[in-house]
Design a protein around this motif. Structure first.
Motif, mmCIF file in Angstrom:
data_model
loop_
_atom_site.group_PDB
_atom_site.id
_atom_site.type_symbol
_atom_site.label_atom_id
_atom_site.label_comp_id
_atom_site.label_asym_id
_atom_site.label_seq_id
_atom_site.Cartn_x
_atom_site.Cartn_y
_atom_site.Cartn_z
ATOM 1 N N ALA A 154 35.041 25.006 18.075
ATOM 2 C CA ALA A 154 36.292 25.080 18.826
ATOM 3 C C ALA A 154 36.147 25.997 20.034
ATOM 4 C CB ALA A 154 37.417 25.555 17.915
ATOM 5 N N ALA A 155 35.424 27.097 19.860
ATOM 6 C CA ALA A 155 35.238 28.045 20.960
ATOM 7 C C ALA A 155 34.472 27.417 22.115
ATOM 8 C CB ALA A 155 34.527 29.295 20.453
ATOM 9 N N THR A 156 33.449 26.599 21.801
ATOM 10 C CA THR A 156 32.696 25.942 22.882
ATOM 11 C C THR A 156 33.575 24.935 23.613
ATOM 12 O OG1 THR A 156 31.775 24.234 21.394
ATOM 13 C CG2 THR A 156 30.458 26.232 21.737
ATOM 14 N N LYS A 157 34.458 24.270 22.895
ATOM 15 C CA LYS A 157 35.351 23.313 23.539
ATOM 16 C C LYS A 157 36.372 24.018 24.433
ATOM 17 C CE LYS A 157 33.946 19.230 22.218
ATOM 18 N NZ LYS A 157 33.563 18.217 23.216
ATOM 19 N N LYS A 158 36.874 25.178 23.982
ATOM 20 C CA LYS A 158 37.780 25.952 24.831
ATOM 21 C C LYS A 158 37.030 26.453 26.067
ATOM 22 C CE LYS A 158 41.545 27.731 26.225
ATOM 23 N NZ LYS A 158 42.153 28.977 25.773
ATOM 24 N N ALA A 159 35.766 26.829 25.881
ATOM 25 C CA ALA A 159 34.949 27.237 27.021
ATOM 26 C C ALA A 159 34.817 26.091 28.022
ATOM 27 C CB ALA A 159 33.571 27.694 26.540
ATOM 28 N N ASN A 160 34.650 24.873 27.515
ATOM 29 C CA ASN A 160 34.578 23.697 28.395
ATOM 30 C C ASN A 160 35.831 23.565 29.232
ATOM 31 O OD1 ASN A 160 32.844 21.418 26.084
ATOM 32 N ND2 ASN A 160 32.088 23.118 27.301
ATOM 33 N N GLU A 161 36.990 23.777 28.602
ATOM 34 C CA GLU A 161 38.251 23.672 29.334
ATOM 35 C C GLU A 161 38.306 24.707 30.466
ATOM 36 O OE1 GLU A 161 40.987 22.069 25.571
ATOM 37 O OE2 GLU A 161 41.591 23.856 26.688
#
Length: 337
Positions: A154-161
Motif C-alpha cells: 500500500a505504501a508503494t502505491k501511495k508513493a506512486n500517487e
C-alpha cells in the motif's frame, strides 16, 4: 487508430483491458515481465490469446529495466499509457518487501519518465483501495486523507500517487490514478480469495477464512473495472484556472492536471456471504477453517464511486452472484474440474 501502451498485459486486469480495447479498434502494445509470482502458464496463455489479434504486440521485460521500458515505448509511440503492472499482493509484501520497491517505485518511475518524454495525451496508473489503510470512515472517498497505509504494498502505491502528482505538475502530464477495490472474475489471479476458495473447495480441502469471516469487501467484477478504465481514458484531467473552484466531490488537483478515481462496486459484502454464494454455485459445502486477522489486513473496504459516475456516466453494478457464476464457469472449463 489510437495507440495505447499497457503494462501488465499478461496479468489479470491488463489482459482484460487489452481485450476490451482491441475489440474497440485500438492498437495495443503490452509490456510484462511474466514473473513467477504465480503460475506463469496462466500469464503466457493470456498473452497467447491477445497475440491472435494483429493489432496487439508485446514486450517481455521487467519494469525496473529502464532501457527496455524506454525502447518499447519509443518504438510504439503511444497516445495513451495505462500502467497496471506491479508487484501485487498484500500478504506477499510481508515476505518480500524489496520486490515492491523495485517494481512499484522504480518501475513506475520508468514508465512516468517515458510518458513525460513522449508527452502522451493521458497517463493512467493503477493504485489500490489499500492506500486508505487504517481509515474507518466509509464508503472511502477520493478527497479524504489517506496517510495510514498498513503494508509496504500500500505504501508503494501511495508513493506512486505522490510521484505522479509531482510529474503532472512539473511537466503538464495529464494523469489519472485509479484505486481498485477487490477485483475478481475469469482469468483471475490464483492468490486472490475467489480463486483460492473455488480451487480449495473443489479439491475437498478446508478454506482459510480470516478474522473469523467478519470482514467486508467491495467486490468489483473485472469487466466493470475495465469498462471504467476505458471511459476514463477519454476523461483526461485539465489544469484548473486560478480562480476556478474545484467541483464538489472532485479529487482534481488545484495545481496539476491530476486526479484520483475510485473504481468499485459501491457495495460492502460480508466475506461469509461471499463464501455462501461460492458454495451455492459449486453445489458443495466448504470445510471452513476460521482464523485470526492477518497482519496488514483491514476489516473492511467500501468505495464511493460517485466521482467515476460524475466523470463518465458509468457505475459498476455486477452482482456477486453473476460474477462468481462466470468465474466458476471459466475455472471449471480451464482446469477441467
Amino acid at each position: 487508430m489510437k495507440k495505447v501502451f499497457i503494462t501488465g498485459t499478461a496479468g489479470f486486469i491488463g489482459f482484460h483491458l487489452a481485450q476490451h480495447l482491441l475489440k474497440e479498434g485500438f492498437a495495443v502494445h503490452g509490456f510484462d515481465g511474466i514473473t513467477d509470482y504465480y503460475d506463469v502458464r496462466l500469464k503466457q496463455r493470456r498473452h497467447q490469446m491477445l497475440l491472435q489479434n494483429a493489432h496487439f504486440k508485446a514486450t517481455q521485460a521487467m519494469l525496473e529495466d529502464k532501457n527496455a521500458v524506454d525502447r518499447a515505448i519509443d518504438e510504439f509511440a503511444p497516445d495513451v499509457i495505462v500502467h497496471l503492472a506491479a508487484q501485487a499482493g498484500v500478504r506477499y509484501s510481508l515476505e518480500n518487501p524489496r520486490a515492491y520497491l523495485d517494481a512499484n517505485v522504480i518501475g513506475t518511475f520508468n514508465v512516468m519518465d517515458a510518458a513525460k518524454r513522449h508527452e502522451v495525451e493521458h497517463l493512467l496508473m493503477a493504485s489500490t483501495s489499500s492506500v486508505y489503510g487504517a481509515n474507518t470512515e466509509m464508503p472511502f472517498v477520493e478527497t479524504e486523507k489517506a496517510d495510514t497505509q498498513l503494508t509496504i504494498y500500500a505504501a508503494t502505491k501511495k508513493a506512486n500517487e505522490s510521484m505522479a502528482h509531482a510529474y503532472a505538475h512539473l511537466y503538464d502530464l495529464p494523469t489519472t490514478m485509479f484505486r481498485f477495490f477487490t477485483v475478481y472474475g475469469p482469468w483471475g489471479r490464483p492468490d486472490l480469495a475467489l480463486f483460492k476458495f473455488v480451487d480449495t473447495i473443489l479439491e475437498g480441502r478446508p478454506i482459510d477464512i480470516y478474522n473469523h469471516g467478519d470482514m467486508y469487501r467491495d467486490f468489483t467484477y473485472v469487466d466493470d473495472l475495465v469498462h471504467g478504465i476505458r471511459l476514463l481514458i477519454d476523461a483526461a484531467p485539465k489544469w484548473l484556472e486560478p480562480s476556478e473552484p474545484i467541483p464538489e466531490g472532485d479529487s482534481i488537483s488545484p495545481v496539476a492536471p491530476y486526479r484520483v478515481v475510485n473504481i468499485g462496486n459501491s457495495q460492502k459484502v460480508r466475506l461469509l456471504d461471499f463464501v455462501d454464494v461460492i458454495e451455492a454455485e459449486l453445489g458443495i459445502k466448504a470445510n471452513r477453517n476460521y482464523m485470526d486477522m492477518q497482519p496488514g489486513d483491514v476489516p473492511a473496504t467500501w468505495a464511493n464511486a460517485d466521482l467515476l459516475q460524475q466523470l463518465t456516466g458509468y457505475k459498476p453494478q455486477t452482482d456477486i452472484r453473476d460474477g462468481i457464476a462466470k468465474f466458476v464457469t471459466w475455472f471449471r472449463d480451464y482446469y477441467g474440474k
